[in-house]
Design an enzyme around this catalytic site. Structure first.
Site, mmCIF file in Angstrom:
data_model
loop_
_atom_site.group_PDB
_atom_site.id
_atom_site.type_symbol
_atom_site.label_atom_id
_atom_site.label_comp_id
_atom_site.label_asym_id
_atom_site.label_seq_id
_atom_site.Cartn_x
_atom_site.Cartn_y
_atom_site.Cartn_z
ATOM 1 N N TYR A 1 -14.956 -2.902 7.506
ATOM 2 C CA TYR A 1 -13.522 -2.433 7.524
ATOM 3 C C TYR A 1 -12.960 -2.686 9.068
ATOM 4 O O TYR A 1 -12.136 -3.367 9.329
ATOM 5 C CB TYR A 1 -13.265 -0.947 7.131
ATOM 6 C CG TYR A 1 -12.053 -0.451 7.468
ATOM 7 C CD1 TYR A 1 -10.844 -0.672 6.862
ATOM 8 C CD2 TYR A 1 -12.019 0.448 8.444
ATOM 9 C CE1 TYR A 1 -9.592 0.040 7.067
ATOM 10 C CE2 TYR A 1 -10.969 1.428 8.780
ATOM 11 C CZ TYR A 1 -9.800 1.011 8.226
ATOM 12 O OH TYR A 1 -8.538 1.600 8.471
ATOM 13 N N ILE B 1 -1.425 -7.572 -3.401
ATOM 14 C CA ILE B 1 -1.058 -8.594 -2.363
ATOM 15 C C ILE B 1 -2.011 -9.838 -2.519
ATOM 16 O O ILE B 1 -1.794 -10.948 -1.794
ATOM 17 C CB ILE B 1 -1.655 -7.905 -0.986
ATOM 18 C CG1 ILE B 1 -3.106 -7.381 -0.945
ATOM 19 C CG2 ILE B 1 -0.474 -6.748 -0.846
ATOM 20 C CD1 ILE B 1 -3.373 -6.758 0.470
ATOM 21 N N GLY C 1 -0.201 4.936 -0.613
ATOM 22 C CA GLY C 1 -1.396 5.316 0.160
ATOM 23 C C GLY C 1 -0.763 6.424 0.986
ATOM 24 O O GLY C 1 0.428 6.746 0.839
ATOM 25 N N GLY D 1 0.885 -1.069 0.054
ATOM 26 C CA GLY D 1 -0.195 0.078 -0.034
ATOM 27 C C GLY D 1 0.816 1.264 -0.063
ATOM 28 O O GLY D 1 0.576 2.256 0.446
ATOM 29 N N LYS E 1 -10.262 -5.252 10.285
ATOM 30 C CA LYS E 1 -9.211 -4.763 11.141
ATOM 31 C C LYS E 1 -9.021 -5.531 12.505
ATOM 32 O O LYS E 1 -7.922 -6.086 12.823
ATOM 33 C CB LYS E 1 -9.347 -3.426 11.420
ATOM 34 C CG LYS E 1 -8.949 -2.273 10.079
ATOM 35 C CD LYS E 1 -7.467 -2.441 9.907
ATOM 36 C CE LYS E 1 -6.895 -1.680 8.653
ATOM 37 N NZ LYS E 1 -5.554 -1.859 8.459
ATOM 38 N N ILE F 1 -0.793 -1.503 -5.640
ATOM 39 C CA ILE F 1 -1.611 -1.904 -7.024
ATOM 40 C C ILE F 1 -1.816 -0.690 -7.924
ATOM 41 O O ILE F 1 -2.093 -0.823 -9.112
ATOM 42 C CB ILE F 1 -3.023 -2.230 -6.724
ATOM 43 C CG1 ILE F 1 -3.718 -2.990 -7.778
ATOM 44 C CG2 ILE F 1 -3.943 -1.241 -5.825
ATOM 45 C CD1 ILE F 1 -4.914 -4.189 -7.096
HETATM 46 C C1 AKB Z 1 -11.472 5.308 7.643
HETATM 47 O O1 AKB Z 1 -12.115 6.388 7.967
HETATM 48 O O2 AKB Z 1 -11.786 4.491 7.314
HETATM 49 C C2 AKB Z 1 -9.877 5.324 8.271
HETATM 50 C C3 AKB Z 1 -9.873 4.767 9.559
HETATM 51 C C4 AKB Z 1 -10.231 5.517 10.805
HETATM 52 O O3 AKB Z 1 -9.021 3.663 9.919
HETATM 53 N N1 AKB Z 1 -9.330 6.769 8.224
#
Ligand code: AKB
Length: 339
Positions: free
Chosen positions: A154, A55, A13, A10, A158, A36
């Site tokens: 997300y 990845i 980024g 990444g 995580k 990518i």
């Molecule tokens: C998001 O907003 O998805 C990211 C984070 C808070 O991990 N910046």
């Protein structure tokens, strides 16, 4: 002989940019960058090699294992919270299977080197989840073990990858005969607040309203802030994010009492952001037009983080508090950038 490198996924980024710039100046180990998307030219110059690749491409990762001695992996590649909600299964594939591919690669490298590869993983405040704003406000600073009930794909990714890191570093193939894989990956994880860089703008996140407000104002563009003025989140500027990654990487293994550490600096409301921006750019046209769904995501994230474990174990402390961040980093650098 295989060439010793630090691998950064990444790389193109926001964190990748900050980390590459820092390591190029402060580390003698060459950087192998992977993304990518094509890497910005200024960054490519700072790396020993850039690979345009995925990845998810296990053949590519296999080739890297054969070609390089990877001592540390900074696995930054990820689909952020807002973008992930539009295609949760794709986000899961990239965020989880991609991390799994890299953890497996780290095991192979560690076995071959007979030394655990350091795997530095940025997690997020998205790993937390409050059911209501009143519970969020009542909780105040949360430690790593509280309120881990993410509401976004997300955040789930995580939190799960934090557990995968623990599994790969402590329990991988625990029933296999012969070699025990124990300690074959040295997994270290940070839970980041919202990050703000003066050089890059975020894409696809939900804490983006802070940096977006600033960058739009500096560029002379109108901005509709998608959360209420009273919305509060922890934030940190990019130099401190990079500082925390590097401090954690450099910490001795004995000093680490946990695998996952909160880090943070200050917790402004969206109104605070607005005030700083207006002070610097008095003609900025910023309006608050809350988006119900994105607001709900931000409301589920904590108002503040308890980062006392990081402070105690590896001497973490941010260089930039709120006033320093705006007055001595964000505003002057952004102003110069958009001049
Ligand atoms: C998001 O907003 O998805 C990211 C984070 C808070 O991990 N910046």
């Amino acid at each position: 002989m295989r060439k010793e490198v630090i691998l950064i996924t990444g790389a193109n980024g926001e964190i990748g940019h900050g980390l590459i710039s820092f390591l190029a100046q402060n580390s003698s180990t060459p950087i192998l960058a992977l993304d990518i998307q094509p890497l910005d030219e200024a960054m490519t110059k700072l790396c020993s090699r850039f690979i345009l690749g995925d990845i998810m491409d296990q053949m590519l990762l296999g080739r890297l294992v054969g070609e390089y001695e990877i001592t540390t992996i900074y696995h930054l590649a990820s689909i952020l919270s807002t973008k992930a909600e539009y295609n949760p299964e794709t986000a899961h594939r990239i965020n989880v299977e991609g991390t799994l591919n890299l953890l497996r690669m780290a095991v192979e490298q560690s076995q071959w080197q007979n030394n655990p590869v350091k795997f530095i993983y940025p997690s997020s405040i998205a790993a937390y989840g409050f059911p209501t704003v009143s519970e969020k406000m009542a909780a105040g600073k949360v430690n790593e073990d509280q309120w881990c009930f993410p509401t976004t794909m997300y955040g789930c990714n995580k939190l799960y990858c934090e557990h995968l890191g623990r599994y790969y570093s402590r329990h991988y193939k625990q029933l296999a005969s012969g070699d025990t894989y124990e300690n074959h990956v040295d997994f270290r994880c940070l839970r980041f607040p919202g990050l703000i860089s003066a050089f890059t703008t975020p894409t696809g996140g939900t804490s983006d309203y802070g940096p977006e407000m600033l960058h739009h104002a500096a560029a002379g563009e109108d901005y509709k802030c998608f959360v209420r003025p009273d919305t509060i989140l922890p934030f940190m500027v990019m130099p401190d994010a990079v500082k925390s990654l590097v401090l954690l990487e450099n910490a001795t293994r004995e000093s680490l009492t946990q695998l996952v550490y909160n880090v943070t600096s200050f917790s402004p409301t969206a109104q605070d952001f607005h005030n700083y921006v207006l002070k610097a750019f008095p003609n900025a046209n910023i309006t608050f037009v809350p988006d119900k769904k994105r607001q709900a995501i931000v409301d589920s994230w904590p108002a503040d983080l308890d980062d006392s474990a990081a402070r105690a174990d590896w001497m973490w402390s941010p260089d930039f508090d709120e006033a320093e961040s705006f007055n001595n980093y964000l505003i002057p650098v952004i102003r110069e950038r958009y001049k």
